[in-house]
Design an enzyme around this catalytic site. Structure first.
Site, PDB file in Angstrom:
ATOM      1  N   ILE A   1      -7.111  -2.258 -17.966  1.00 45.29           N
ATOM      2  CA  ILE A   1      -6.800  -2.551 -16.557  1.00 45.29           C
ATOM      3  C   ILE A   1      -7.541  -1.572 -15.647  1.00 45.29           C
ATOM      4  O   ILE A   1      -8.124  -1.963 -14.634  1.00 45.29           O
ATOM      5  CB  ILE A   1      -5.275  -2.494 -16.299  1.00 45.29           C
TER       6      ILE A   1
ATOM      7  N   HIS B   1     -33.485 -20.492 -28.305  1.00 43.42           N
ATOM      8  CA  HIS B   1     -34.308 -19.478 -27.631  1.00 43.42           C
ATOM      9  C   HIS B   1     -34.737 -20.011 -26.268  1.00 43.42           C
ATOM     10  O   HIS B   1     -35.146 -21.176 -26.168  1.00 43.42           O
ATOM     11  CB  HIS B   1     -35.555 -19.189 -28.465  1.00 43.42           C
TER      12      HIS B   1
ATOM     13  N   LYS C   1      -9.616 -11.868 -13.143  1.00 45.70           N
ATOM     14  CA  LYS C   1     -10.955 -12.405 -13.408  1.00 45.70           C
ATOM     15  C   LYS C   1     -11.549 -13.043 -12.159  1.00 45.70           C
ATOM     16  O   LYS C   1     -12.764 -12.999 -11.932  1.00 45.70           O
ATOM     17  CB  LYS C   1     -10.913 -13.415 -14.556  1.00 45.70           C
TER      18      LYS C   1
ATOM     19  N   GLY D   1      -0.595   1.495 -19.685  1.00 45.54           N
ATOM     20  CA  GLY D   1      -0.083   0.635 -20.744  1.00 45.54           C
ATOM     21  C   GLY D   1       1.080  -0.217 -20.258  1.00 45.54           C
ATOM     22  O   GLY D   1       1.527  -0.075 -19.112  1.00 45.54           O
TER      23      GLY D   1
END
Ligand code: FAD
Ligand code: NAI
Length: 461
Positions: A180, A440, A52, A268
């Site tokens: 991935i 909003h 990340k 995997g």
């Protein structure tokens, strides 16, 4: 009979460390055995966190090149990969050290070494015997190997190598169009690599909602991913100039050779239980090596299994919740995981998120459902941000209106999915979301409008 510990946990990933912290909170004497010097397992060291960090940095890099000028921001951008990697490492180090702190705070003994179960209540850590009333196996998973493709973590890499490449490959081959492949393929594509993805099936992201798969494939293709679907890699040979890869049609035949600079194998992961001593104590596994467990209890009394090494989605938060619930059950409390409401997120741009059942699963189960869908094109905040790709889809029971699933592709959907997950935990109806006031202008309004569309009264499209 007295033991050194109430609970010894083998593995310090999200399953193990959360189990240990919860045991500590509940007053149990607990130790966590981990081979790595740092805590956090695959997720913090070589998984969720570093990926990340690189996804965020590479997204900014690409955005600065492609999007800034249109919004009136002039910038000259160049890549400093070393600093990007250092920034990733500092995120990893900060978080792994954070777990050390949480262990101290909750009186968890951190034992560095390889844990092997030697008896119902006995664990050996590099020659030192420890006894415990309960043993929790949280040893996680490892990369699934592909015959004929030997990972050297230099030119033929797993996700671990792909998180630390020293330079941007000119041509990257990704084997497997799963999570991935798309996340790390995105990182290197954004940084300048030509990315080809070979996928055995005729579609990407298996198991996901069909409409999401199709939209994702269109968007990623537009971004520059070259998908070779319905093909498999049969051989990869490392040479001075790169890696010569042979692919064939999935059904066989039509062999082709192409050379790439780097090959990423991501087909995997499989449970990691090597040398754990499962046979010695008779802990049962299935054919694929996953530890059989019922409410985290294995077939051997006092031995528990959580996270990637047992059944269910291989996700950090699933491991975390199992660790927490197992600790609570060990402490004599109620511990529970709702497997119907575990979200999944792919952190590409746009993000992809889902919870609950897909349309395909509902149809196969013969469950009658209603569907509401809302495109980000009609969401005012997405339009302000020029991020209008994708949609939110909500599936609700045809008669009771209970939410059965949600599938999204678009900006920030990794965060939006939490609202629907919470709603599902409360067994909410789609109308509950439709009648909840949403601020909003926010991206969250797309969820409300999709919920309104279940009864066909979405007002903003
Ligand atoms: P692990 O995190 O694998 O931890 C197990 C630990 O046990 C390891 O540290 C290992 O060293 C240790 N161990 C094993 N055997 C022994 C032994 N005998 N003695 C002592 N220690 C031992 N999931 C998400 O939810 N979100 C994401 O964004 C995400 N991104 C990912 C990105 C990548 C590149 C990868 C590879 C995975 C990602 N995942 C993500 C999946 C996530 O990392 C795993 O689901 C999660 O780490 C599983 O947690 P765990 O505790 O079961 O196992
Ligand atoms: P995956 O299961 O997501 O995808 C593997 C892909 O490889 C599939 O599309 C499959 O059809 C394909 N494949 C299998 N064999 C093949 C072959 N021989 N040739 C070509 N294609 C082949 O697995 P992946 O991407 O390796 O990720 C492993 C696990 O890590 C996932 O199960 C996921 O749960 C977890 N993860 C989660 C993330 C997240 O939550 N954002 C991020 C990264 C990983």
């Amino acid at each position: 009979m007295s033991f050194d510990y109430d609970v010894v946990i083998i593995g310090g990933g999200p399953g193990g460390y959360n189990c240990a912290i919860r045991c500590g909170q509940l007053g149990l004497k607990v130790a966590c055995v981990e081979t790595r010097k740092t805590l956090g397992g695959t997720c913090l060291n070589v998984g969720c966190i570093p990926s990340k960090a690189l996804l965020h940095a590479s997204e900014l890099y690409e955005s600065a090149q492609n999007d800034f000028a249109g919004m009136g921001i002039k910038a000259t951008v160049s890549l400093d990969l070393k600093t990007m990697m250092k920034s990733k490492e500092s995120s990893v180090n900060g978080l792994t050290q954070g777990i050390e702190y949480l262990f101290k705070k909750n009186k968890v003994d951190h034992i560095i070494g390889f844990g092997k179960i030697t008896g119902k209540n006995a664990v050996d850590v590099d020659g030192k015997a420890i006894s415990a009333k309960h043993i929790v196996i949280a040893t996680g998973s490892e990369v699934a190997a592909l015959p004929g493709v030997d990972i050297d973590e230099k030119k033929i890499v797993s996700s671990t190598g792909a998180l630390s490449l020293g330079k941007v490959p000119k041509k990257l081959l990704v084997i497997g169009a799963g999570v991935i492949g798309l996340e790390l393929g995105s990182v290197w594509r954004r940084l300048g690599a030509e990315v080809t993805v070979v996928e055995y099936l005729d579609h990407i992201l298996p198991g996901m909602d069909g409409e999401v798969q199709k939209q994702a494939q269109r968007i990623f293709k537009k971004q520059g991913f070259d998908f070779k679907l319905g093909r498999k890699v049969t051989a990869a040979k490392t040479m001075k100039s790169g890696v010569k890869v042979t692919t064939e049609a999935s059904a066989g035949g039509d062999a082709k050779n192409t050379t790439y600079d780097v090959v990423l194998v991501c087909i995997g992961r499989r449970p990691f239980t090597t040398n754990l001593g499962l046979d010695a104590v008779g802990v049962a596994t299935d054919k694929r090596g996953f530890i059989e467990a019922d409410h985290f209890k294995t077939n051997v009394d006092g031995i528990w299994a959580i996270g990637d090494c047992t059944h269910g989605p291989m996700l950090a938060h699933k491991a975390e919740d199992e660790g927490t619930a197992a600790a609570e059950l060990i402490a004599g409390k109620a511990g529970h995981v709702n497997y119907d409401a575990i979200p999944g997120v792919v952190y590409t741009k746009p993000e992809i998120a889902s919870v609950g059942q897909t349309e395909e699963q509902l149809k196969a189960a013969g469950i009658k459902y209603k569907k509401g869908k809302f495109p980000f094109q009609a969401n005012s905040r997405a339009r302000c941000n020029h991020e209008t790709d994708g949609f939110v889809k909500i599936l609700a029971h045809a008669e009771t209106d209970e939410i059965l699933g949600a599938h999204m592709i678009g900006v920030n959907v990794g965060d939006l999915i939490a609202e629907v997950t919470l709603a599902m935990e409360f067994k909410a109806a789609s109308e509950d979301i439709a009648r909840t006031c949403h601020a909003h202008p926010t991206i969250t309004e797309a969820v409300r409008q999709a919920a309104m569309d279940v009864e066909k009264w979405a007002m903003q499209m």
